[in-house]
Write an enzyme that holds these catalytic residues in place. Structure first.
Site, mmCIF file in Angstrom:
data_model
loop_
_atom_site.group_PDB
_atom_site.id
_atom_site.type_symbol
_atom_site.label_atom_id
_atom_site.label_comp_id
_atom_site.label_asym_id
_atom_site.label_seq_id
_atom_site.Cartn_x
_atom_site.Cartn_y
_atom_site.Cartn_z
ATOM 1 N N GLU A 281 53.587 39.434 37.570
ATOM 2 C CA GLU A 281 52.152 39.177 37.329
ATOM 3 C C GLU A 281 51.742 39.750 35.966
ATOM 4 O OE1 GLU A 281 49.484 40.202 40.492
ATOM 5 O OE2 GLU A 281 47.716 39.959 39.222
ATOM 6 N N THR B 86 40.503 35.405 42.603
ATOM 7 C CA THR B 86 40.762 34.180 41.839
ATOM 8 C C THR B 86 41.177 33.071 42.802
ATOM 9 O OG1 THR B 86 41.463 35.528 39.979
ATOM 10 C CG2 THR B 86 42.171 33.230 39.954
ATOM 11 N N ILE C 294 45.499 35.562 46.053
ATOM 12 C CA ILE C 294 45.944 36.866 46.558
ATOM 13 C C ILE C 294 44.742 37.794 46.595
ATOM 14 C CG2 ILE C 294 46.805 37.628 44.261
ATOM 15 C CD1 ILE C 294 49.017 39.129 46.127
ATOM 16 N N PRO D 14 35.279 45.649 47.571
ATOM 17 C CA PRO D 14 34.138 46.262 46.868
ATOM 18 C C PRO D 14 34.364 47.762 46.636
ATOM 19 C CG PRO D 14 33.364 44.815 48.611
ATOM 20 C CD PRO D 14 34.852 44.852 48.747
ATOM 21 N N THR E 53 41.798 43.294 46.001
ATOM 22 C CA THR E 53 40.617 44.085 45.638
ATOM 23 C C THR E 53 39.493 43.971 46.676
ATOM 24 O OG1 THR E 53 41.224 43.626 43.360
ATOM 25 C CG2 THR E 53 39.019 44.500 43.722
ATOM 26 N N GLU F 33 44.258 51.291 31.879
ATOM 27 C CA GLU F 33 44.373 52.736 32.141
ATOM 28 C C GLU F 33 45.434 52.979 33.222
ATOM 29 O OE1 GLU F 33 41.362 51.085 32.057
ATOM 30 O OE2 GLU F 33 40.990 51.745 30.010
HETATM 31 C C1 LIG Z 1 37.952 37.706 36.693
HETATM 32 C C2 LIG Z 1 38.679 38.596 37.650
HETATM 33 C C3 LIG Z 1 39.664 38.064 38.467
HETATM 34 C C4 LIG Z 1 40.315 38.878 39.396
HETATM 35 N N1 LIG Z 1 41.228 38.318 40.257
HETATM 36 C C5 LIG Z 1 41.697 39.077 41.282
HETATM 37 C C6 LIG Z 1 42.507 38.481 42.306
HETATM 38 O O1 LIG Z 1 42.833 37.284 42.278
HETATM 39 N N2 LIG Z 1 42.910 39.263 43.343
HETATM 40 C C7 LIG Z 1 42.591 40.584 43.431
HETATM 41 O O2 LIG Z 1 42.971 41.220 44.388
HETATM 42 N N3 LIG Z 1 41.824 41.180 42.463
HETATM 43 C C8 LIG Z 1 41.382 40.462 41.404
HETATM 44 N N4 LIG Z 1 40.604 41.040 40.438
HETATM 45 C C9 LIG Z 1 40.265 42.456 40.571
HETATM 46 C C10 LIG Z 1 40.939 43.355 39.544
HETATM 47 O O3 LIG Z 1 42.309 43.439 39.782
HETATM 48 C C11 LIG Z 1 40.220 44.709 39.611
HETATM 49 O O4 LIG Z 1 38.928 44.514 39.072
HETATM 50 C C12 LIG Z 1 40.971 45.789 38.881
HETATM 51 O O5 LIG Z 1 42.155 46.126 39.546
HETATM 52 C C13 LIG Z 1 40.112 47.071 38.727
HETATM 53 O O6 LIG Z 1 39.549 47.473 39.928
HETATM 54 P P1 LIG Z 1 37.983 47.791 40.001
HETATM 55 O O7 LIG Z 1 37.259 46.638 39.423
HETATM 56 O O8 LIG Z 1 37.655 48.200 41.378
HETATM 57 O O9 LIG Z 1 37.777 49.015 39.005
HETATM 58 P P2 LIG Z 1 37.925 50.570 39.360
HETATM 59 O O10 LIG Z 1 39.191 50.799 40.069
HETATM 60 O O11 LIG Z 1 36.651 51.017 39.989
HETATM 61 O O12 LIG Z 1 38.028 51.200 37.902
HETATM 62 C C14 LIG Z 1 36.880 51.466 37.068
HETATM 63 C C15 LIG Z 1 37.384 52.136 35.787
HETATM 64 O O13 LIG Z 1 38.031 53.376 36.130
HETATM 65 C C16 LIG Z 1 39.329 53.391 35.596
HETATM 66 N N5 LIG Z 1 40.247 54.127 36.482
HETATM 67 C C17 LIG Z 1 40.422 53.940 37.821
HETATM 68 N N6 LIG Z 1 41.385 54.748 38.267
HETATM 69 C C18 LIG Z 1 41.846 55.448 37.210
HETATM 70 C C19 LIG Z 1 42.842 56.448 37.015
HETATM 71 N N7 LIG Z 1 43.613 56.862 38.033
HETATM 72 N N8 LIG Z 1 43.025 56.963 35.785
HETATM 73 C C20 LIG Z 1 42.266 56.544 34.739
HETATM 74 N N9 LIG Z 1 41.313 55.597 34.848
HETATM 75 C C21 LIG Z 1 41.101 55.056 36.072
HETATM 76 C C22 LIG Z 1 39.738 51.926 35.490
HETATM 77 O O14 LIG Z 1 40.789 51.756 34.571
HETATM 78 C C23 LIG Z 1 38.428 51.291 35.059
HETATM 79 O O15 LIG Z 1 38.295 51.440 33.677
HETATM 80 C C24 LIG Z 1 39.983 40.260 39.468
HETATM 81 C C25 LIG Z 1 39.019 40.787 38.616
HETATM 82 C C26 LIG Z 1 38.364 39.985 37.725
HETATM 83 C C27 LIG Z 1 37.303 40.595 36.855
#
Ligand SMILES: Cc1cc2nc3c(=O)[nH]c(=O)nc-3n(C[C@H](O)[C@H](O)[C@H](O)COP(=O)(O)OP(=O)(O)OC[C@H]3O[C@@H](n4cnc5c(N)ncnc54)[C@H](O)[C@@H]3O)c2cc1C
Length: 380
Positions: A243, A157, A122, A127, A125, A368
């Site tokens: 999930e 994933t 799925i 960049p 996410t 969060e």
């Molecule tokens: C190993 C791994 C597997 C993954 N697998 C998948 C997958 O299969 N499919 C998929 O689509 N995604 C996947 N992800 C992505 C994952 O769901 C995202 O990394 C996650 O949702 C956070 O998004 P971001 O990394 O862009 O962080 P950001 O959204 O940039 O957040 C950065 C920080 O800011 C905080 N923050 C953001 N908004 C708020 C708010 N409103 N209030 C307070 N704090 C906030 C966050 O909690 C975090 O601490 C995977 C990630 C990893 C590391």
């Protein structure tokens, strides 16, 4: 045994454990080295009925209840969190195909998902957008019988191995509010204009395949739209309950495993003429962790039961997701400390568990974001 489990579930667990002892445990270290779970393992899972057992019999499944999915996710986690992609396929992605797919789509895709011939992913996410899902930029613009997809996904994933990808796209980039322009499109392996980007190197989950996906004028048939245009965001919100529950299950099992291995370790390691287990600090630390794990398990089991009964428990599942994953991270840190320097060494499985658990508070919605959902639902 939890209330939702019966004798048949127990038999299923035993046969799964036997299967994993033979087909996964001896190879797991090698898969961690290789950075990939071989497809042959997926085929074996499928052949033995361990993929999507809940799928309807007419599409090759067993119509099994959610209790079987719980067992599947638990036993995979006991082997190692690197197997998370299997649970993601079985109980997170394929449910989208079954829930929102047309009859034709279900006949086309579900049997291969059950047999292991098709691995799913799925892709939400990007960049530039993770937590803020409505801010995705990938577009899918209609052109006759196709959508032309442009954009980039990351952290996906099963990214490299997947054959079917439920891709979150904007079919209406100008919709207000923006989440109303989101739809789900199933992108197939050989779609022209679609390619894999980098296979990502990670802190943990080394055997799990995590990758970037790139769409450059990719031509996806309109016949691959899941459900209705513009409804994607609502479908995601609905499915995320399961999930997050599954991530909670993984956290509790990982914590149980870490506690167990630490209890064994402290009993045999000696300092100052006695075993580490004899120090009051060790006993109190482990007693506290055992208490946290037991309380977590009770809460989790209550939620699993309500989920099986079809209740909407978004607030409680959000609570479980952040609390259980935080708890497991705390267990990891405290158990590792009790190993002393050996806990820092790769040959001790606590080191891998410590690395692997970190991501549980990040994926499936960060902790969060879970608190933001809870805050909203309690009237803030
Ligand atoms: C190993 C791994 C597997 C993954 N697998 C998948 C997958 O299969 N499919 C998929 O689509 N995604 C996947 N992800 C992505 C994952 O769901 C995202 O990394 C996650 O949702 C956070 O998004 P971001 O990394 O862009 O962080 P950001 O959204 O940039 O957040 C950065 C920080 O800011 C905080 N923050 C953001 N908004 C708020 C708010 N409103 N209030 C307070 N704090 C906030 C966050 O909690 C975090 O601490 C995977 C990630 C990893 C590391």
């Amino acid at each position: 045994m939890a209330r939702y489990l019966e004798q048949e579930h127990h038999i299923f667990r035993q046969s799964l454990q036997k299967f994993l002892e033979k087909e996964a445990i001896p190879y797991y270290d090698q898969w961690e080295e290789d950075g990939m779970i071989p497809r042959a393992f997926w085929d074996l899972l499928g052949e033995n009925g361990f993929l999507c057992p809940w799928v309807d019999e007419q599409y090759g499944g067993y119509n099994a209840d959610f209790g079987y999915s719980v067992i599947l996710n638990e036993e995979l986690e006991r082997v190692g969190t690197g197997l998370i992609g299997v649970g993601l396929h079985s109980d997170i992605v394929v449910p989208y195909l079954a829930e929102y797919g047309t009859e034709e789509q279900k006949q086309r895709w579900l049997p291969d998902c059950v047999s292991g011939k098709a691995i799913t992913a799925i892709a939400m996410t990007e960049p530039g957008a993770g937590s803020d899902l409505a801010g995705i930029k990938t577009t899918a613009i209609r052109d006759g019988d196709h959508y032309i997809v442009n954009g980039e996904k990351t952290f996906i994933t099963n990214g490299i191995q997947s054959d079917l990808i439920v891709c979150v796209v904007k079919t209406d980039p100008h919709a207000t509010p923006s989440h109303k322009g989101i739809s789900l499109l199933v992108v197939e392996r050989d779609t022209p204009g679609f390619r894999r980007g980098k296979k990502l190197k990670k802190l943990g989950l080394h055997s799990q395949d995590t990758a970037e996906l790139i769409f450059e004028d990719a031509r996806v048939p309109v016949a691959n739209l899941l459900g209705e245009e513009g409804q994607g965001f609502y479908y995601l919100m609905k499915q995320l309950q399961q999930e997050r529950l599954i991530v909670g299950i993984g956290a509790v099992i990982a914590a149980e495993e870490m506690l167990q291995m630490t209890i064994e370790y402290v009993k045999q390691r000696k300092a100052f003429g006695k075993s580490i287990a004899a120090f009051q600090n060790t006993q109190f630390t482990l007693a506290e962790l055992a208490t946290e794990i037991t309380m977590s398990r009770k809460f989790l089991d209550a939620l699993i039961m309500e989920h099986i009964e079809g209740k909407e428990i978004v607030t409680e599942v959000s609570m479980a997701k952040w609390r259980l994953t935080d708890m497991a991270k705390q267990v990891a840190a405290q158990c590792l400390q009790l190993y002393g320097g050996y806990g820092y060494m790769e040959e001790y499985p606590i080191a891998r568990r410590f690395r692997d658990i970190q991501v549980s508070s990040i994926y499936a919605g960060t902790n969060e974001i879970m608190k933001a959902i809870i805050a909203k639902n309690i009237g803030l």
